[in-house]
Design a protein around this motif. Structure first.
Motif, mmCIF file in Angstrom:
data_model
loop_
_atom_site.group_PDB
_atom_site.id
_atom_site.type_symbol
_atom_site.label_atom_id
_atom_site.label_comp_id
_atom_site.label_asym_id
_atom_site.label_seq_id
_atom_site.Cartn_x
_atom_site.Cartn_y
_atom_site.Cartn_z
ATOM 1 N N VAL A 1 40.390 59.166 20.692
ATOM 2 C CA VAL A 1 41.028 58.125 21.497
ATOM 3 C C VAL A 1 42.431 57.799 20.994
ATOM 4 C CG1 VAL A 1 38.850 57.095 22.243
ATOM 5 C CG2 VAL A 1 39.943 56.289 20.149
ATOM 6 N N ALA A 2 42.792 58.291 19.814
ATOM 7 C CA ALA A 2 44.126 58.046 19.257
ATOM 8 C C ALA A 2 44.633 59.302 18.550
ATOM 9 C CB ALA A 2 44.077 56.875 18.278
ATOM 10 N N PRO A 3 44.787 60.403 19.287
ATOM 11 C CA PRO A 3 45.181 61.657 18.630
ATOM 12 C C PRO A 3 46.564 61.586 17.974
ATOM 13 C CG PRO A 3 45.208 61.899 21.012
ATOM 14 C CD PRO A 3 44.599 60.563 20.716
ATOM 15 N N ALA A 4 47.478 60.821 18.513
ATOM 16 C CA ALA A 4 48.826 60.747 17.939
ATOM 17 C C ALA A 4 48.829 60.070 16.568
ATOM 18 C CB ALA A 4 49.761 60.007 18.890
ATOM 19 N N GLN A 5 47.891 59.182 16.321
ATOM 20 C CA GLN A 5 47.812 58.492 15.026
ATOM 21 C C GLN A 5 46.945 59.243 14.025
ATOM 22 O OE1 GLN A 5 47.415 56.717 18.039
ATOM 23 N NE2 GLN A 5 49.577 56.181 17.900
ATOM 24 N N SER A 6 46.230 60.235 14.473
ATOM 25 C CA SER A 6 45.323 60.987 13.602
ATOM 26 C C SER A 6 46.085 61.897 12.653
ATOM 27 C CB SER A 6 44.358 61.807 14.464
ATOM 28 O OG SER A 6 43.574 60.948 15.268
ATOM 29 N N THR A 7 45.561 62.057 11.454
ATOM 30 C CA THR A 7 46.208 62.905 10.446
ATOM 31 C C THR A 7 45.532 64.267 10.308
ATOM 32 O OG1 THR A 7 44.859 61.871 8.718
ATOM 33 C CG2 THR A 7 47.058 60.934 9.117
ATOM 34 N N LEU A 8 44.340 64.425 10.872
ATOM 35 C CA LEU A 8 43.608 65.685 10.835
ATOM 36 C C LEU A 8 43.872 66.408 12.149
ATOM 37 C CD1 LEU A 8 41.549 67.488 9.343
ATOM 38 C CD2 LEU A 8 39.744 66.131 10.404
#
Length: 132
Positions: A84-91
């Motif tokens: 739901v938040a791919p832009a904030q994800s680090t993986l």
């Protein structure tokens, strides 16, 4: 070292060599890479690539997928992915020979990276470790 210890170590080495020879198809084995009376194991499907974009790799989970985490032992940091938040994800990718914590909403039998997996969710514990 006791007399028994001196006997057990060479005996264990002989047994190990016989097993290796039998599985390799030489010696007392059947020549098919198995021990007598055993059927050959089916090889697991090999991963097709060294890394896979995470959204693509976990797509078979559909809406049952909640999140994924990975601990990078080199940097001593956690990486995460929330669909739901791919832009904030680090993986961003799943890499072969690494393990991941994957959270699902319910029990699911699914093929990930060419291997059938049974991910479980019981009594609110829905985290599963998956080797990629």
């Amino acid at each position: 070292m006791s007399r028994i210890g001196k006997l057990i170590i060479p005996l264990a080495a002989v047994v190990a060599m016989l097993l290796v020879a039998a599985v390799a198809g030489t010696g007392t084995g059947t020549g098919t890479g198995t021990l007598p009376g055993m059927t050959p194991a089916v090889e697991a499907a090999a991963p097709t690539q060294a890394s896979t974009p995470i959204a693509q790799g976990l797509q078979p989970l559909g809406n049952r997928f909640v999140s994924a985490f990975h601990f990078d032992n080199t940097t001593k940091t956690w990486k995460f992915y929330y669909p739901v938040a791919p832009a904030q994800s680090t993986l961003t990718t799943l890499e072969v020979n690494k393990s991941y914590w994957i959270r699902v909403t319910e029990n699911v039998k699914v093929t990930l990276n060419g291997r059938e997996r049974n991910l479980t969710c019981a009594k609110g514990s829905c985290w599963n470790t998956v080797g990629w």
